[in-house]
Design an enzyme around this catalytic site. Structure first.
Site, PDB file in Angstrom:
ATOM      1  CB  CYS A 289      -0.932  -0.002   1.215  1.00  0.00           C
ATOM      2  SG  CYS A 289      -2.343   1.137   1.061  1.00  0.00           S
TER       3      CYS A 289
ATOM      4  CB  CYS B 157      -1.892   4.711   3.573  1.00  0.00           C
ATOM      5  SG  CYS B 157      -1.697   3.141   4.438  1.00  0.00           S
TER       6      CYS B 157
ATOM      7  CB  CYS C 197      -4.335   3.493  -0.303  1.00  0.00           C
ATOM      8  SG  CYS C 197      -4.874   3.414   1.428  1.00  0.00           S
TER       9      CYS C 197
ATOM     10  CE  LYS D 251      -7.833  -1.598   4.539  1.00  0.00           C
ATOM     11  NZ  LYS D 251      -6.517  -1.131   4.063  1.00  0.00           N
TER      12      LYS D 251
ATOM     13  NE  ARG E 104      -6.646   5.760   4.043  1.00  0.00           N
ATOM     14  CZ  ARG E 104      -5.795   5.617   5.042  1.00  0.00           C
ATOM     15  NH1 ARG E 104      -6.073   4.794   6.033  1.00  0.00           N
ATOM     16  NH2 ARG E 104      -4.671   6.300   5.070  1.00  0.00           N
TER      17      ARG E 104
ATOM     18  CE  LYS F 183      -7.021  -3.758   8.245  1.00  0.00           C
ATOM     19  NZ  LYS F 183      -5.826  -3.100   7.688  1.00  0.00           N
TER      20      LYS F 183
END
Length: 327
Positions: free
Chosen positions: A118, A120, A128, A197, A219, A250
């Site tokens: 990623c 971020c 990201c 996610k 996000r 997640k």
């Protein structure tokens, strides 16, 4: 029917271990590890008691401790010394994760090293990938960010990573990374996709740990709305089609329904017990409101019961010790 069918017969203490349907094992667990390029000694993470940022030169020693406890896999997150708008440090040959991977594999060749893919932690804006103007204002740009994820993944593979784990929730990220890895000769490197996610409020402590907070917006245009089950399952289905080796849900605890459904695709599924889940248990335990060990083992067992083949958890090292004590 009662009295012929007495369910409590099967709950006699002497019989319980023989009839346990779901059993947590140390080999189910993956330990997240934060590696900070700017420190030379472990730094505690205030919002995650018991967790630390580790220096590059100390990460292999810590992973050796995890190995000795019975943990076979780690998931690395990097905290670089410098950031920019294009996340150039994320794919640098001498980047924080790249150096950490090499040190771990040199010392512990049998430790499975998973790397978070990623941007971020590496961008000065905290999003990201590459950002730019969209019809709705500044936001993450999908296709320009795909090449960045490919570069990061190949650099991790070149350093010795066994599994790359894209967490950016970009459309097409799995296919793009698979093509890049194969073209670079890394056909055996697995992709563990953060495939379902959610845009969860439970990530707060992680952003402290990884210094990955965002400077504008949110996000929600790339992570999934917590109320959207069908969308979440479709995201994983698409990643199966693109060539993912392992899927991930997640957070874990609040999304066990999604986890149970995603296991139906036939691939191994990981679940991430995230920083907020960990912090809530730790905070309540510190106040004497619950038994940390009992609740941690119960929640991890529930995640496995729902279908997880792997569990990413900050309790990994402690749980390994607790499981040893139960034997």
């Amino acid at each position: 029917m009662f009295p012929e069918r007495r369910m409590r017969r099967m709950r006699r203490r002497i019989v319980q271990p023989l009839l346990r349907e779901t059993e947590l094992r140390k080999t189910d667990l993956i330990a997240p590890v934060f590696v900070d390029e700017s420190i030379d000694a472990p730094v505690p993470i205030a919002s995650m008691p018991g967790q630390f940022r580790r220096p590059v030169d100390g990460v292999a020693g810590y992973c050796e401790r995890l190995r000795d406890a019975g943990i076979r896999a780690v998931l690395l997150f990097g905290v670089p010394a410098a950031k920019d708008g294009e996340a150039t440090e994320a794919y640098a040959a001498d980047g924080v994760v790249q150096r950490a991977v090499r040190k771990i594999k040199e010392r512990l060749p049998q430790m499975v090293v998973v790397t978070d893919v990623c941007a971020c932690e590496y961008t000065d804006h905290g999003h990201c990938g590459i950002v730019g103007e969209t019809a709705d204002g500044p936001d993450l740009l999908n296709d320009p960010s795909l090449e960045l994820m490919a570069q990061i993944s190949v650099s991790h593979a070149e350093s010795g990573a066994d599994i790359v784990a894209p967490s950016c929730m970009l459309d097409g990220m799995v296919r793009t990374i698979r093509q890049a890895l194969d073209a670079a000769g890394f056909q055996d490197v697995l992709i563990m996709s953060y495939s379902s996610k959610f845009a969860s409020a439970l990530y707060g402590p992680f952003r402290d740990a990884a210094d990955s907070g965002f400077s504008f917006g949110d996000r929600t245009t790339y992570q999934i709305c917590p109320g959207n089950a069908r969308e979440a399952v479709m995201e994983s289905e698409l990643d199966v089609a693109e060539g993912a080796d392992i899927l991930m849900v997640k957070p874990a605890g609040a999304y066990l329904d999604i986890l149970a459904t995603v296991t139906g695709f036939g691939l191994p599924v990981a679940a991430y017990q995230v920083s907020g889940e960990y912090a809530m248990i730790k905070a309540a335990a510190e106040r004497g409101w619950l038994d940390e060990r009992a609740v941690a083992i119960e929640t991890l067992t529930a995640i496995k019961r729902a279908g997880a083949a792997l569990i990413v958890t900050y309790f990994a090292e402690d749980a390994a010790g607790w499981l040893d004590e139960e034997q």
